[in-house]
Enzyme design. Structure first.
Site, PDB file in Angstrom:
ATOM      1  N   HIS A  72       0.859  -1.198   0.000  1.00 37.05           N
ATOM      2  CA  HIS A  72       0.000   0.000   0.000  1.00 37.05           C
ATOM      3  C   HIS A  72       0.888   1.238   0.000  1.00 37.05           C
ATOM      4  O   HIS A  72       1.706   1.402   0.897  1.00 37.05           O
ATOM      5  CB  HIS A  72      -0.893   0.019   1.234  1.00 37.05           C
ATOM      6  CG  HIS A  72      -2.008  -0.984   1.184  1.00 37.05           C
ATOM      7  ND1 HIS A  72      -3.264  -0.735   1.658  1.00 37.05           N
ATOM      8  CD2 HIS A  72      -2.037  -2.245   0.696  1.00 37.05           C
ATOM      9  CE1 HIS A  72      -4.032  -1.798   1.469  1.00 37.05           C
ATOM     10  NE2 HIS A  72      -3.302  -2.730   0.899  1.00 37.05           N
ATOM     11  N   TYR A 201      -8.827   5.276   7.741  1.00 34.40           N
ATOM     12  CA  TYR A 201      -8.932   5.599   9.163  1.00 34.40           C
ATOM     13  C   TYR A 201      -9.984   6.695   9.277  1.00 34.40           C
ATOM     14  O   TYR A 201      -9.771   7.816   8.799  1.00 34.40           O
ATOM     15  CB  TYR A 201      -7.602   6.120   9.708  1.00 34.40           C
ATOM     16  CG  TYR A 201      -6.527   5.064   9.861  1.00 34.40           C
ATOM     17  CD1 TYR A 201      -5.739   4.649   8.786  1.00 34.40           C
ATOM     18  CD2 TYR A 201      -6.294   4.469  11.104  1.00 34.40           C
ATOM     19  CE1 TYR A 201      -4.747   3.681   8.938  1.00 34.40           C
ATOM     20  CE2 TYR A 201      -5.307   3.496  11.268  1.00 34.40           C
ATOM     21  CZ  TYR A 201      -4.549   3.106  10.185  1.00 34.40           C
ATOM     22  OH  TYR A 201      -3.570   2.147  10.341  1.00 34.40           O
ATOM     23  N   PRO A 293      -3.533   0.156  19.037  1.00 35.34           N
ATOM     24  CA  PRO A 293      -3.293  -0.308  17.673  1.00 35.34           C
ATOM     25  C   PRO A 293      -3.435   0.751  16.580  1.00 35.34           C
ATOM     26  O   PRO A 293      -3.087   0.487  15.425  1.00 35.34           O
ATOM     27  CB  PRO A 293      -4.338  -1.413  17.478  1.00 35.34           C
ATOM     28  CG  PRO A 293      -5.390  -1.139  18.483  1.00 35.34           C
ATOM     29  CD  PRO A 293      -4.730  -0.480  19.636  1.00 35.34           C
ATOM     30  N   LYS A 297       1.738  -0.137  15.131  1.00 37.96           N
ATOM     31  CA  LYS A 297       3.174  -0.189  15.446  1.00 37.96           C
ATOM     32  C   LYS A 297       3.630  -1.422  16.226  1.00 37.96           C
ATOM     33  O   LYS A 297       4.825  -1.722  16.278  1.00 37.96           O
ATOM     34  CB  LYS A 297       3.559   1.046  16.287  1.00 37.96           C
ATOM     35  CG  LYS A 297       3.562   2.330  15.518  1.00 37.96           C
ATOM     36  CD  LYS A 297       4.778   2.417  14.620  1.00 37.96           C
ATOM     37  CE  LYS A 297       4.594   3.441  13.541  1.00 37.96           C
ATOM     38  NZ  LYS A 297       4.829   2.986  12.202  1.00 37.96           N
ATOM     39  N   TYR A 385       4.131   6.769  10.225  1.00 38.25           N
ATOM     40  CA  TYR A 385       3.334   5.592   9.862  1.00 38.25           C
ATOM     41  C   TYR A 385       4.194   4.515   9.197  1.00 38.25           C
ATOM     42  O   TYR A 385       4.078   3.332   9.511  1.00 38.25           O
ATOM     43  CB  TYR A 385       2.177   6.012   8.944  1.00 38.25           C
ATOM     44  CG  TYR A 385       1.131   4.930   8.789  1.00 38.25           C
ATOM     45  CD1 TYR A 385       0.179   4.709   9.785  1.00 38.25           C
ATOM     46  CD2 TYR A 385       1.111   4.116   7.671  1.00 38.25           C
ATOM     47  CE1 TYR A 385      -0.762   3.702   9.668  1.00 38.25           C
ATOM     48  CE2 TYR A 385       0.181   3.103   7.536  1.00 38.25           C
ATOM     49  CZ  TYR A 385      -0.760   2.905   8.540  1.00 38.25           C
ATOM     50  OH  TYR A 385      -1.685   1.899   8.413  1.00 38.25           O
TER      51      TYR A 385
HETATM   52  P1  FAD Z   1       3.085 -11.802  21.229  1.00 38.60           P
HETATM   53  O1  FAD Z   1       2.670 -11.826  19.805  1.00 38.60           O
HETATM   54  O2  FAD Z   1       2.049 -11.504  22.258  1.00 38.60           O
HETATM   55  O3  FAD Z   1       3.742 -13.227  21.532  1.00 38.60           O
HETATM   56  C1  FAD Z   1       4.016 -13.672  22.841  1.00 38.60           C
HETATM   57  C2  FAD Z   1       3.970 -15.186  22.861  1.00 38.60           C
HETATM   58  O4  FAD Z   1       4.394 -15.627  24.143  1.00 38.60           O
HETATM   59  C3  FAD Z   1       2.576 -15.729  22.637  1.00 38.60           C
HETATM   60  O5  FAD Z   1       2.573 -16.695  21.617  1.00 38.60           O
HETATM   61  C4  FAD Z   1       2.201 -16.317  23.994  1.00 38.60           C
HETATM   62  O6  FAD Z   1       1.360 -17.450  23.882  1.00 38.60           O
HETATM   63  C5  FAD Z   1       3.565 -16.674  24.561  1.00 38.60           C
HETATM   64  N1  FAD Z   1       3.593 -16.734  26.029  1.00 38.60           N
HETATM   65  C6  FAD Z   1       2.949 -15.931  26.921  1.00 38.60           C
HETATM   66  N2  FAD Z   1       3.258 -16.294  28.172  1.00 38.60           N
HETATM   67  C7  FAD Z   1       4.111 -17.346  28.090  1.00 38.60           C
HETATM   68  C8  FAD Z   1       4.764 -18.152  29.039  1.00 38.60           C
HETATM   69  N3  FAD Z   1       4.614 -17.952  30.355  1.00 38.60           N
HETATM   70  N4  FAD Z   1       5.576 -19.136  28.605  1.00 38.60           N
HETATM   71  C9  FAD Z   1       5.744 -19.360  27.270  1.00 38.60           C
HETATM   72  N5  FAD Z   1       5.139 -18.618  26.324  1.00 38.60           N
HETATM   73  C10 FAD Z   1       4.326 -17.634  26.724  1.00 38.60           C
HETATM   74  N6  FAD Z   1       0.967  -4.395  15.462  1.00 38.60           N
HETATM   75  C11 FAD Z   1       1.438  -3.926  14.274  1.00 38.60           C
HETATM   76  O7  FAD Z   1       2.652  -3.771  14.132  1.00 38.60           O
HETATM   77  N7  FAD Z   1       0.627  -3.613  13.216  1.00 38.60           N
HETATM   78  C12 FAD Z   1      -0.711  -3.760  13.322  1.00 38.60           C
HETATM   79  O8  FAD Z   1      -1.421  -3.531  12.327  1.00 38.60           O
HETATM   80  C13 FAD Z   1      -1.255  -4.224  14.572  1.00 38.60           C
HETATM   81  N8  FAD Z   1      -2.587  -4.399  14.721  1.00 38.60           N
HETATM   82  C14 FAD Z   1      -3.050  -5.034  15.833  1.00 38.60           C
HETATM   83  C15 FAD Z   1      -4.383  -5.288  15.879  1.00 38.60           C
HETATM   84  C16 FAD Z   1      -4.896  -5.958  16.975  1.00 38.60           C
HETATM   85  C17 FAD Z   1      -6.362  -6.242  16.994  1.00 38.60           C
HETATM   86  C18 FAD Z   1      -4.018  -6.373  18.039  1.00 38.60           C
HETATM   87  C19 FAD Z   1      -4.556  -7.131  19.230  1.00 38.60           C
HETATM   88  C20 FAD Z   1      -2.683  -6.092  18.001  1.00 38.60           C
HETATM   89  C21 FAD Z   1      -2.192  -5.424  16.906  1.00 38.60           C
HETATM   90  N9  FAD Z   1      -0.831  -5.145  16.797  1.00 38.60           N
HETATM   91  C22 FAD Z   1      -0.364  -4.579  15.641  1.00 38.60           C
HETATM   92  C23 FAD Z   1       0.086  -5.502  17.878  1.00 38.60           C
HETATM   93  C24 FAD Z   1       0.829  -6.812  17.634  1.00 38.60           C
HETATM   94  O9  FAD Z   1      -0.093  -7.860  17.401  1.00 38.60           O
HETATM   95  C25 FAD Z   1       1.729  -7.125  18.841  1.00 38.60           C
HETATM   96  O10 FAD Z   1       2.463  -5.979  19.155  1.00 38.60           O
HETATM   97  C26 FAD Z   1       2.680  -8.302  18.557  1.00 38.60           C
HETATM   98  O11 FAD Z   1       1.988  -9.518  18.582  1.00 38.60           O
HETATM   99  C27 FAD Z   1       3.829  -8.361  19.559  1.00 38.60           C
HETATM  100  O12 FAD Z   1       4.620  -9.493  19.319  1.00 38.60           O
HETATM  101  P2  FAD Z   1       5.391 -10.228  20.491  1.00 38.60           P
HETATM  102  O13 FAD Z   1       6.122 -11.354  19.850  1.00 38.60           O
HETATM  103  O14 FAD Z   1       6.128  -9.236  21.298  1.00 38.60           O
HETATM  104  O15 FAD Z   1       4.260 -10.776  21.470  1.00 38.60           O
HETATM  105  C1  DHB Z   2      -4.723  -3.266  11.021  1.00 40.59           C
HETATM  106  C2  DHB Z   2      -4.475  -3.071  12.357  1.00 40.59           C
HETATM  107  C3  DHB Z   2      -4.120  -1.818  12.795  1.00 40.59           C
HETATM  108  O1  DHB Z   2      -3.855  -1.619  14.082  1.00 40.59           O
HETATM  109  C4  DHB Z   2      -4.008  -0.757  11.916  1.00 40.59           C
HETATM  110  O2  DHB Z   2      -3.671   0.467  12.376  1.00 40.59           O
HETATM  111  C5  DHB Z   2      -4.224  -0.967  10.577  1.00 40.59           C
HETATM  112  C6  DHB Z   2      -4.591  -2.227  10.127  1.00 40.59           C
HETATM  113  C7  DHB Z   2      -5.115  -4.613  10.552  1.00 40.59           C
HETATM  114  O3  DHB Z   2      -5.242  -5.518  11.406  1.00 40.59           O
HETATM  115  O4  DHB Z   2      -5.336  -4.787   9.349  1.00 40.59           O
END
Ligand code: FAD
Ligand code: DHB
Length: 389
Positions: A72, A201, A293, A297, A385
């Protein structure tokens, strides 16, 4: 069991770190509390910054992202019935890719397993020991057995609710910063063609709405809701009525409806825990920080944290120097605070705050008008962004 790096959590942070280390000849074991099927199907983020795409490509796990993800070059800001394009590519020379987080997870799990990496799923009772010594260890249960993993370092990539952050020793002058928002996001997945070529948005007095996508046949939509609301209180008809109301416009654009096959509600917070290192324990990704979200980021920050850590660990094993590792927290936090600022700004700009005064609502609209009519302000938004910092 012994390894060089014990990684807790198989999210984007833990899996990518394990893979980057493998590419440097550094051994790791990843412990994950959920099943492989579960982590490969949980719907979360969708937007990858250019820098994230570059790292995944350099690490050899970017093939499907490039062929199946959608590049995009702009986003749209919608308010007062009109849509305004922010041309990311023209303003910054960079773009974003929409590619679901669980697809990134699938690609990383496949790469780790193809390289004979050790990934243990469905572990429980994970506990960290000796994090301030040079021989830290992790105990856990796996397949009914009590196990101990000894390592040189432990990296906590276990998200906001994990065990690693609480295992950080208190005497390291820990500081937590937090803001909880009085709203959440209601997210749906829909079977339909895209309604728009780019993400929209939308700011509306009824609340924020976001039009995103997953593929030519699956769309991702979000709208601001009460964080204590329940998905079963929202019939499909009610969801569509709310989305149409918030996305109403004067230019004839129409949201496409389709079968809704997934609904979820997420709460929203800003959170930073500092420092991100204590002795031989390091935190990365959501374990150390959360952004609302709105700026997309979270996953991108998790990726940039582990890139720094991988460089630090490589320096440690190649040159015996801890310089980069000791500077990790400070270096990571610089980027994290900027992303926190951007995510907070986007959240403030686009959501409806129930307690806002009429004056504050006009200020919000004026800020949006300023952004879409000033190249300088639009460039600033675009730079943040796409992650051009
Ligand atoms: P996580 O993905 O949370 O991974 C942590 C892992 O650790 C999990 O698999 C969990 O099961 C495991 N775990 C937990 N506790 C334990 C334990 N005690 N022992 C062993 N394993 C354990 N980010 C973006 O960059 N762009 C986006 O568009 C965006 N949109 C989002 C939309 C939504 C609806 C949501 C909810 C989040 C969004 N995010 C977005 C945020 C993004 O999903 C998270 O920031 C990202 O998953 C972080 O990755 P991580 O590996 O740090 O943690
Ligand atoms: C999506 C999630 C976001 O947080 C965002 O800012 C844009 C898109 C997505 O899940 O597609």
């Amino acid at each position: 069991m012994r390894t060089q790096i014990a990684i807790i959590g198989a999210g984007p942070a833990g899996l990518l770190l394990s893979h980057l280390l493998h590419l440097q000849g550094i051994e790791s074991v990843v412990l994950e509390s959920r099943s492989r099927a579960d982590i490969e199907s949980t719907i979360r983020a969708g937007v990858l910054e250019q820098g994230t795409m570059d790292i995944l490509t350099e690490a050899g796990v970017g093939e499907r992202m490039r062929s199946e993800g959608a590049l995009h070059r702009g986003i749209e800001l919608a308010f007062d019935g009109a849509r305004h394009r922010i041309d990311l590519a023209e303003l910054t020379g960079k773009a974003i890719t929409v590619y679901a987080q669980h697809e990134v997870i699938k690609d990383l799990v496949a790469a780790r397993l193809a390289a004979q990496g050790t990934l243990l799923f469905e572990v429980s009772e994970v506990a960290l020991h000796g994090v301030e010594t040079s021989q830290p260890s992790v105990t856990f249960s796996h397949n009914g057995e009590e196990c101990r993993l000894e390592a040189d370092f432990i990296i906590g990539c276990d998200g906001y609710h994990g065990v690693s952050r609480p295992a950080m020793p208190e005497q390291h002058l820990r500081k937590n910063f937090q803001r909880i928002y009085p709203f959440g996001w209601f997210g749906i997945l829909v079977e339909s063609a895209p309604s728009s070529d780019e993400l929209i948005y939308a700011q509306h007095e009824r609340g924020f709405a976001l039009v995103s996508t997953r593929s030519p046949t699956v769309q991702r939509l979000y709208f601001q809701c009460d964080p204590g609301d329940h998905t079963d209180k929202w019939s499909d008809d009610r969801i569509w009525a709310e989305l149409h109301a918030r996305l109403e416009n004067h230019d004839g654009w129409k949201l496409k409806e389709g079968r809704i096959f997934q609904k979820n509600i997420i709460g929203m917070r800003s959170f930073v825990s500092t420092p991100m290192q204590a002795g031989r324990l390091f935190l990365a990704g959501d374990a150390a920080h959360i952004v609302p979200p709105t700026g997309a980021k979270g996953m991108n920050l998790a990726v940039s944290d582990v890139r720094l850590l991988a460089r630090g660990l490589e320096q440690f094993y190649r040159q015996g120097s801890e310089e980069l590792l000791n500077g990790y927290s400070e270096a990571a936090l610089k980027r994290i605070w900027r992303a926190e600022y951007f995510s907070w700004t986007m959240t403030r700009l686009l959501h409806t705050f129930a307690d806002a005064t009429p004056f504050e609502r006009e200020m919000q609209r004026a800020e949006l008008e300023n952004i879409v009519s000033s190249r300088a302000l639009a460039t600033s938004l675009a730079e943040n962004y796409v992650g051009a910092f």
